[in-house]
Design a protein around this motif. Structure first.
Motif, mmCIF file in Angstrom:
data_model
loop_
_atom_site.group_PDB
_atom_site.id
_atom_site.type_symbol
_atom_site.label_atom_id
_atom_site.label_comp_id
_atom_site.label_asym_id
_atom_site.label_seq_id
_atom_site.Cartn_x
_atom_site.Cartn_y
_atom_site.Cartn_z
ATOM 1 N N CYS A 121 -4.221 73.947 -132.245
ATOM 2 C CA CYS A 121 -3.124 73.321 -131.496
ATOM 3 C C CYS A 121 -3.596 72.706 -130.182
ATOM 4 C CB CYS A 121 -2.056 74.356 -131.157
ATOM 5 S SG CYS A 121 -1.257 75.092 -132.571
ATOM 6 N N CYS B 105 -0.009 76.614 -137.796
ATOM 7 C CA CYS B 105 -0.795 77.199 -136.704
ATOM 8 C C CYS B 105 -1.560 78.406 -137.240
ATOM 9 C CB CYS B 105 0.170 77.636 -135.616
ATOM 10 S SG CYS B 105 -0.561 78.501 -134.253
ATOM 11 N N ALA C 17 3.783 76.065 -134.945
ATOM 12 C CA ALA C 17 2.611 75.888 -134.084
ATOM 13 C C ALA C 17 2.964 76.405 -132.695
ATOM 14 C CB ALA C 17 2.240 74.415 -134.002
ATOM 15 N N ALA D 197 1.901 74.744 -129.918
ATOM 16 C CA ALA D 197 1.958 73.602 -129.008
ATOM 17 C C ALA D 197 2.535 72.432 -129.783
ATOM 18 C CB ALA D 197 0.558 73.265 -128.499
ATOM 19 N N SER D 198 2.982 71.427 -129.056
ATOM 20 C CA SER D 198 3.443 70.230 -129.762
ATOM 21 C C SER D 198 2.889 68.999 -129.061
ATOM 22 C CB SER D 198 4.961 70.199 -129.826
ATOM 23 O OG SER D 198 5.497 70.420 -128.556
ATOM 24 N N LEU D 199 2.899 67.894 -129.777
ATOM 25 C CA LEU D 199 2.348 66.672 -129.206
ATOM 26 C C LEU D 199 3.390 66.024 -128.299
ATOM 27 C CD1 LEU D 199 0.577 65.081 -132.290
ATOM 28 C CD2 LEU D 199 -0.536 65.992 -130.262
ATOM 29 N N ALA E 191 0.575 62.668 -125.002
ATOM 30 C CA ALA E 191 -0.530 63.001 -125.906
ATOM 31 C C ALA E 191 -0.573 62.021 -127.081
ATOM 32 C CB ALA E 191 -0.379 64.435 -126.413
ATOM 33 N N ARG F 131 -2.011 58.747 -125.875
ATOM 34 C CA ARG F 131 -3.460 58.858 -125.661
ATOM 35 C C ARG F 131 -4.217 58.866 -126.978
ATOM 36 N NH1 ARG F 131 -3.540 63.294 -120.793
ATOM 37 N NH2 ARG F 131 -3.611 61.802 -119.084
ATOM 38 N N ARG F 132 -3.643 59.583 -127.937
ATOM 39 C CA ARG F 132 -4.273 59.662 -129.262
ATOM 40 C C ARG F 132 -4.319 58.277 -129.904
ATOM 41 N NH1 ARG F 132 -4.958 64.614 -131.341
ATOM 42 N NH2 ARG F 132 -5.007 63.763 -133.426
ATOM 43 N N MET G 117 -6.955 56.099 -128.443
ATOM 44 C CA MET G 117 -8.300 56.500 -128.881
ATOM 45 C C MET G 117 -8.535 56.240 -130.359
ATOM 46 S SD MET G 117 -8.840 60.131 -127.136
ATOM 47 C CE MET G 117 -9.352 60.286 -125.485
ATOM 48 N N LEU H 184 -7.093 58.013 -132.673
ATOM 49 C CA LEU H 184 -6.973 59.289 -133.402
ATOM 50 C C LEU H 184 -5.696 59.264 -134.238
ATOM 51 C CD1 LEU H 184 -7.884 61.826 -130.571
ATOM 52 C CD2 LEU H 184 -9.203 61.429 -132.646
ATOM 53 N N PRO H 185 -5.634 60.032 -135.336
ATOM 54 C CA PRO H 185 -4.386 60.072 -136.108
ATOM 55 C C PRO H 185 -3.227 60.490 -135.202
ATOM 56 C CG PRO H 185 -6.097 61.435 -137.125
ATOM 57 C CD PRO H 185 -6.650 60.939 -135.845
ATOM 58 N N VAL I 159 -1.259 65.298 -136.443
ATOM 59 C CA VAL I 159 -2.421 66.037 -136.945
ATOM 60 C C VAL I 159 -2.031 67.477 -137.295
ATOM 61 C CG1 VAL I 159 -3.193 66.695 -134.617
ATOM 62 C CG2 VAL I 159 -4.872 66.500 -136.436
ATOM 63 N N THR I 160 -2.636 67.997 -138.357
ATOM 64 C CA THR I 160 -2.465 69.406 -138.728
ATOM 65 C C THR I 160 -3.157 70.241 -137.663
ATOM 66 O OG1 THR I 160 -2.681 68.741 -141.016
ATOM 67 C CG2 THR I 160 -2.860 71.082 -140.566
ATOM 68 N N PRO I 161 -2.608 71.332 -137.189
ATOM 69 C CA PRO I 161 -1.378 71.995 -137.613
ATOM 70 C C PRO I 161 -0.161 71.682 -136.737
ATOM 71 C CG PRO I 161 -2.650 73.489 -136.275
ATOM 72 C CD PRO I 161 -3.378 72.172 -136.256
ATOM 73 N N ILE I 162 -0.259 70.663 -135.849
ATOM 74 C CA ILE I 162 0.911 70.432 -134.978
ATOM 75 C C ILE I 162 1.691 69.216 -135.476
ATOM 76 C CG2 ILE I 162 0.221 71.631 -132.886
ATOM 77 C CD1 ILE I 162 -1.026 69.106 -131.870
ATOM 78 N N HIS I 163 1.862 69.176 -136.795
ATOM 79 C CA HIS I 163 2.560 68.034 -137.395
ATOM 80 C C HIS I 163 4.069 68.245 -137.470
ATOM 81 C CE1 HIS I 163 2.131 71.078 -140.262
ATOM 82 N NE2 HIS I 163 1.053 70.651 -140.873
#
Lengths: 297, 209
Positions: free
Chosen positions: A11, A43, B157, B159-161, B165, B168-169, B172, B174-175, B178-182
């Motif tokens: 995470c 998670c 999860a 945390a979360s995006l 974030a 920024r991803r 860059m 980046l996908p 993303v697993t596991p914070i999908h």
């Protein structure tokens, strides 16, 4: 050619350290390490959740392991916390049936196995054991000669089988750094906790009695930065420096870098072009500039 | 296997039975409404009520009715959600439980339905405050650990995006997810089912209910 993996970034890395995730993917791609992502995974969750409910932690972790087992692919994780969680959950399933009974029942109802055959590998193990130092050395186009670092392994990198060598993975990390041309300077406090777990109870105590002890000690060494392979340590050691400014009006200005960043830079990544310095909360720009200026020396 | 010292009629009412010592059993009833029936079965089998213990677990009460017969101790456990706050009285079956239930009513504010004498027994008549041993309705766990469990149940999860974030991803390459914070609905549902099966909802609210 190393086998294919399931990439499990955890995470913290995707949410808070996207530059680290970028570097990990960059390094894996450069080394031709194949990986895939599995959307059914949740998670890990970190072992600390077991304080809330042990069976909940074990069952969710075991579910992830069982899904990976269904794919027949080892899990590759760059997070010390995820590594510990999966490693210990696998151990409990194999050796502590008395504590896993409910978990096994739930896995059976979900149509998943509790006999996990796949392994959980830390990013460091994949680089050292499955790719090898020779292959890493081949890909280094910008040796990091002249860079002096202190290392902060993170407590969970010492997790191993009962009776195993707890220094196995930390030593692997040292070897990887030396392959890049980095000089490691010791202060003897490499195993101290960054304060992440303590911070869940008392943040101030974690900053003052854990992180500051280490930051102060590293600051007294003749090093350019502190390197860690752990996202939690990375976050805590940078955050604590900001917190110390308000708590004690003291500035340490110690740059903290992730191992994957150094490997990626040695493989040719330009961190300033990617504006990684803006994503750090410690002053890393001088280190990046030094590496870009002197790297290859 | 159901212990032979306990009347087998209780078997169908029990959701869990375990032993904590020689001839010492804890029987959890699957429904608190069974308490009167269970007490009657034990009473008629020669058990007497020793005492009733109440534990305030934050979101719910745990009531343990301790029954004794010679050297056998059978504790009947019921879970009483704080929202419900009332449980059938066993005094009409076992008069000796009269003061025990009234004491619990005084100290925890739990009502005993059909109690023949619902009067104060421990607190003075002029007491106006909350029941003294009743805790606020909060998770039993320290908030940090409760948050972890609630976070797992609500987004699978810790945390979360954030929007930042995600941006920024994207910058860059980046996908974006993303697993596991999908925060996948299927995965959240799977985790919530596990949490409910393990009765984590007795410790923390699992959200969405």
């Amino acid at each position: 050619m190393p086998p294919k993996y399931i990439l499990f970034p955890g995470c913290f890395i995707p949410a808070m350290l996207p530059h680290v995730e970028y570097c990990i993917r960059y390094v894996l791609k450069t080394l031709n390490v194949e990986f895939q992502e599995v959307p059914e995974l949740s998670c890990c969750p970190p072992k600390i959740t077991s304080i809330g409910d042990f069976k909940e932690w074990l069952t969710i972790s075991a579910r992830n392991l069982a899904i990976a087992d269904k794919y027949g692919l080892n899990i590759l994780t760059p997070c010390n916390g995820c590594f510990e969680s999966f490693f210990e959950a696998k151990h409990f399933l194999e050796h502590r049936v008395d504590l896993s009974r409910d978990t096994i029942d739930i896995l059976k109802k979900l149509g998943l196995t509790h006999e996990i055959k796949i392994s959980v590998k830390h990013f460091i193990e994949v680089l050292y054991e499955d790719v090898g130092l020779d292959k890493i050395a081949e890909k280094v186009i910008k040796p990091l000669n002249g860079l002096k670092v202190a290392v902060h392994y993170g407590c969970h990198l010492f997790v191993t089988e009962p009776g195993g060598d707890v220094w196995k993975k930390p030593k692997m990390m040292d070897e990887i750094l030396r392959t890049l041309g980095v000089e490691i300077v010791r202060d003897g406090l490499e195993r101290i906790c960054c304060g992440f777990i303590l911070s869940t109870i008392n943040d101030e105590k974690a900053v003052l009695e854990r992180a500051e002890v280490r930051i102060k000690s590293v600051k007294s060494l003749d090093v350019n930065c502190l390197v860690t392979p752990c996202p939690q340590c990375h976050i805590r050691l940078e955050y604590s420096q900001i917190k110390l400014r308000s708590l004690k009006n003291v500035r340490y200005d110690l740059p903290v870098l992730h191992l994957a960043e150094l490997v990626a830079i040695a493989f040719g990544l330009d961190p300033l072009k990617m504006r990684f310095d803006r994503l750090h909360r410690s002053p890393v720009k001088p280190v990046f500039e030094k590496l870009l200026r002197e790297g290859g020396g | 296997m159901f212990p032979k010292e306990i009347p087998s009629k209780l078997k169908d009412m029990a959701s869990e039975v375990y032993q904590t010592g020689p001839s010492r059993y804890i029987v959890t009833l699957s429904n608190l409404e069974y308490i009167r029936e269970a007490s009657k079965i034990l009473f008629e089998d020669g058990f007497r009520i020793s005492t009733i213990t109440t534990l305030d677990r934050g979101f719910y009460f745990e009531l343990l009715y301790h029954f004794v017969k010679k050297n056998i101790v059978a504790s009947i456990k019921i879970i009483l959600p704080k929202d419900k706050g009332a449980v059938p009285s066993i005094t009409p079956i076992i008069p000796g439980a009269n003061w025990l239930e009234r004491e619990i009513r005084d100290l925890f504010g739990i009502e005993f339905i059909e109690h023949p004498e619902p009067k104060r027994v421990v607190l003075p008549p002029e007491w106006k405050d909350e029941p003294p041993l009743r805790k606020p309705k909060v998770p039993e766990l320290p908030q940090t650990y409760a948050n972890y469990l609630m976070s797992l149940a609500s987004k699978a999860a810790l945390a979360s995006l954030s929007g930042l974030a995600k941006r920024r991803r994207k910058q860059m390459g980046l996908p974006e997810v993303v697993t596991p914070i999908h925060e996948s609905k299927e995965v959240i549902e799977a985790i919530r089912k596990i949490s409910k099966k393990l009765k984590v909802d007795r410790k923390v609210p699992l959200g969405g209910e």
